[in-house]
Design a protein around this motif. Structure first.
Motif, PDB file in Angstrom:
ATOM      1  N   MET A 274      -2.373  -5.051   7.150  1.00 53.49           N
ATOM      2  CA  MET A 274      -1.310  -4.902   8.138  1.00 53.49           C
ATOM      3  C   MET A 274      -0.542  -3.606   7.947  1.00 53.49           C
ATOM      4  O   MET A 274      -0.245  -3.209   6.816  1.00 53.49           O
ATOM      5  CB  MET A 274      -0.334  -6.069   8.045  1.00 53.49           C
ATOM      6  N   GLN A 275      -0.224  -2.972   9.065  1.00 54.72           N
ATOM      7  CA  GLN A 275       0.684  -1.826   9.058  1.00 54.72           C
ATOM      8  C   GLN A 275       1.863  -2.174   9.962  1.00 54.72           C
ATOM      9  O   GLN A 275       1.673  -2.722  11.045  1.00 54.72           O
ATOM     10  CB  GLN A 275       0.002  -0.572   9.603  1.00 54.72           C
ATOM     11  N   PHE A 276       3.032  -1.834   9.470  1.00 57.16           N
ATOM     12  CA  PHE A 276       4.248  -2.036  10.256  1.00 57.16           C
ATOM     13  C   PHE A 276       4.956  -0.701  10.397  1.00 57.16           C
ATOM     14  O   PHE A 276       4.904   0.145   9.501  1.00 57.16           O
ATOM     15  CB  PHE A 276       5.175  -3.048   9.564  1.00 57.16           C
ATOM     16  N   VAL A 277       5.646  -0.528  11.520  1.00 61.25           N
ATOM     17  CA  VAL A 277       6.359   0.719  11.828  1.00 61.25           C
ATOM     18  C   VAL A 277       7.843   0.501  11.639  1.00 61.25           C
ATOM     19  O   VAL A 277       8.428  -0.464  12.148  1.00 61.25           O
ATOM     20  CB  VAL A 277       6.071   1.160  13.282  1.00 61.25           C
ATOM     21  N   GLU A 278       8.452   1.409  10.870  1.00 58.60           N
ATOM     22  CA  GLU A 278       9.880   1.345  10.553  1.00 58.60           C
ATOM     23  C   GLU A 278      10.714   1.421  11.835  1.00 58.60           C
ATOM     24  O   GLU A 278      10.377   2.168  12.754  1.00 58.60           O
ATOM     25  CB  GLU A 278      10.228   2.522   9.629  1.00 58.60           C
ATOM     26  N   PRO A 279      11.802   0.657  11.885  1.00 57.00           N
ATOM     27  CA  PRO A 279      12.667   0.752  13.068  1.00 57.00           C
ATOM     28  C   PRO A 279      13.306   2.136  13.149  1.00 57.00           C
ATOM     29  O   PRO A 279      13.644   2.724  12.135  1.00 57.00           O
ATOM     30  CB  PRO A 279      13.727  -0.332  12.830  1.00 57.00           C
TER      31      PRO A 279
ATOM     32  N   GLY B 133       0.794  -1.223   0.000  1.00 60.21           N
ATOM     33  CA  GLY B 133       0.000   0.000   0.000  1.00 60.21           C
ATOM     34  C   GLY B 133       0.824   1.270   0.000  1.00 60.21           C
ATOM     35  O   GLY B 133       0.316   2.342  -0.324  1.00 60.21           O
ATOM     36  N   GLY B 134       2.082   1.178   0.374  1.00 59.84           N
ATOM     37  CA  GLY B 134       2.946   2.344   0.368  1.00 59.84           C
ATOM     38  C   GLY B 134       3.502   2.666   1.739  1.00 59.84           C
ATOM     39  O   GLY B 134       3.290   1.955   2.713  1.00 59.84           O
ATOM     40  N   LEU B 135       4.221   3.774   1.768  1.00 58.03           N
ATOM     41  CA  LEU B 135       4.870   4.280   2.983  1.00 58.03           C
ATOM     42  C   LEU B 135       4.339   5.663   3.288  1.00 58.03           C
ATOM     43  O   LEU B 135       4.077   6.450   2.368  1.00 58.03           O
ATOM     44  CB  LEU B 135       6.379   4.391   2.779  1.00 58.03           C
ATOM     45  N   VAL B 136       4.217   5.980   4.574  1.00 58.93           N
ATOM     46  CA  VAL B 136       3.796   7.323   4.954  1.00 58.93           C
ATOM     47  C   VAL B 136       4.473   7.701   6.265  1.00 58.93           C
ATOM     48  O   VAL B 136       4.664   6.859   7.150  1.00 58.93           O
ATOM     49  CB  VAL B 136       2.249   7.419   5.079  1.00 58.93           C
ATOM     50  N   ASP B 137       4.864   8.970   6.357  1.00 60.73           N
ATOM     51  CA  ASP B 137       5.405   9.508   7.598  1.00 60.73           C
ATOM     52  C   ASP B 137       4.237  10.059   8.409  1.00 60.73           C
ATOM     53  O   ASP B 137       3.473  10.887   7.915  1.00 60.73           O
ATOM     54  CB  ASP B 137       6.426  10.613   7.320  1.00 60.73           C
ATOM     55  N   VAL B 138       4.107   9.606   9.655  1.00 60.97           N
ATOM     56  CA  VAL B 138       3.019  10.048  10.520  1.00 60.97           C
ATOM     57  C   VAL B 138       3.438  11.350  11.186  1.00 60.97           C
ATOM     58  O   VAL B 138       4.430  11.389  11.917  1.00 60.97           O
ATOM     59  CB  VAL B 138       2.689   8.966  11.576  1.00 60.97           C
ATOM     60  N   PRO B 139       2.692  12.435  10.931  1.00 64.03           N
ATOM     61  CA  PRO B 139       3.100  13.743  11.466  1.00 64.03           C
ATOM     62  C   PRO B 139       3.090  13.833  12.989  1.00 64.03           C
ATOM     63  O   PRO B 139       3.860  14.584  13.572  1.00 64.03           O
ATOM     64  CB  PRO B 139       2.088  14.723  10.870  1.00 64.03           C
ATOM     65  N   VAL B 140       2.248  13.058  13.649  1.00 63.54           N
ATOM     66  CA  VAL B 140       2.118  13.151  15.101  1.00 63.54           C
ATOM     67  C   VAL B 140       3.418  12.801  15.822  1.00 63.54           C
ATOM     68  O   VAL B 140       3.843  13.501  16.726  1.00 63.54           O
ATOM     69  CB  VAL B 140       0.970  12.243  15.603  1.00 63.54           C
ATOM     70  N   ASP B 141       4.060  11.692  15.391  1.00 68.39           N
ATOM     71  CA  ASP B 141       5.256  11.256  16.107  1.00 68.39           C
ATOM     72  C   ASP B 141       6.479  11.064  15.207  1.00 68.39           C
ATOM     73  O   ASP B 141       7.529  10.645  15.674  1.00 68.39           O
ATOM     74  CB  ASP B 141       4.973   9.969  16.878  1.00 68.39           C
ATOM     75  N   GLY B 142       6.332  11.329  13.913  1.00 69.53           N
ATOM     76  CA  GLY B 142       7.456  11.212  12.997  1.00 69.53           C
ATOM     77  C   GLY B 142       7.795   9.789  12.582  1.00 69.53           C
ATOM     78  O   GLY B 142       8.773   9.572  11.876  1.00 69.53           O
ATOM     79  N   SER B 143       6.983   8.826  13.003  1.00 73.83           N
ATOM     80  CA  SER B 143       7.259   7.441  12.616  1.00 73.83           C
ATOM     81  C   SER B 143       6.840   7.211  11.168  1.00 73.83           C
ATOM     82  O   SER B 143       6.005   7.911  10.624  1.00 73.83           O
ATOM     83  CB  SER B 143       6.511   6.467  13.536  1.00 73.83           C
TER      84      SER B 143
END
Length: 189
Positions: free
Chosen positions: A181-186, A136-146
């Motif tokens: 599924m969503q996964f958070v980058e290390p 589905g792609g990648l996105v930077d979450v503005p709230v916490d920068g993840s």
């Protein structure tokens, strides 16, 4: 006899859009859903609410590993009485089979369309499973920068392959699976 050239030709060298490392599951934005036929005329939909999953990313698709563990007692079809019956010893028997586990063995593809092969274990039975995966792609979450990566995986299994052949005629043998599924980058060290 397998030669070195045969081995080299079987490797997937597709570069990945994900940074290497161990990505964590975002359980608040992930779901394990299924559909099964009832009486051959209607579909029953459900989900499992307790899921653990890990995504380990390397430089290429050959270096990707996915593992998951699902608590079978967390089945939720929207009807508590039906869920209790499915958990019972004459159906899923969650006392004897508490979890369903998945371990990927191969990932291939490019762009948005991928295939993941793996082994699914329910109770003491392990069978190969192939899932079609849409990135589905990648996105930077503005709230916490993840940074989050999204995936949808679909496939199907046969209950009878896992010794879950109870209620033939009442329940279909084929179970369709849909994973969101969503996964958070290390985080960088």
């Amino acid at each position: 006899m397998t030669t070195r050239d045969d081995f080299s030709n079987s490797l997937t060298v597709t570069p990945l859009p994900l940074s290497p490392g161990d990505w964590e599951l975002d359980p608040l934005h992930s779901a394990v859903n299924f559909t099964i036929r009832h009486l051959g005329i209607a579909k029953v939909r459900g989900r499992f609410t307790e899921v653990k999953a890990a995504l380990s990313v390397g430089e290429t698709a050959d270096d990707v590993r996915v593992t998951a563990e699902i608590a079978l007692a967390s089945i939720d079809t929207g009807i508590a009485e039906r869920d209790a019956h499915v958990r019972a010893s004459d159906l899923l028997d969650v006392e004897k089979r508490p979890t369903m586990t998945f371990r990927s063995t191969r990932v291939s593809g490019e762009g948005e369309d991928w295939t993941m092969e793996g082994e699914l274990t329910i109770g003491d039975v392990t069978r190969p499973v192939t899932l079609a995966v849409e990135f589905g792609g990648l996105v930077d979450v503005p709230v916490d920068g993840s940074r989050h990566a999204g995936f949808e995986a679909t496939g199907e299994i046969r209950r009878s392959d896992f010794g879950l052949d109870f209620a033939p005629g009442l329940l279909g043998d084929v179970v369709k699976i849909q994973l969101d599924m969503q996964f958070v980058e290390p985080r960088a060290a």
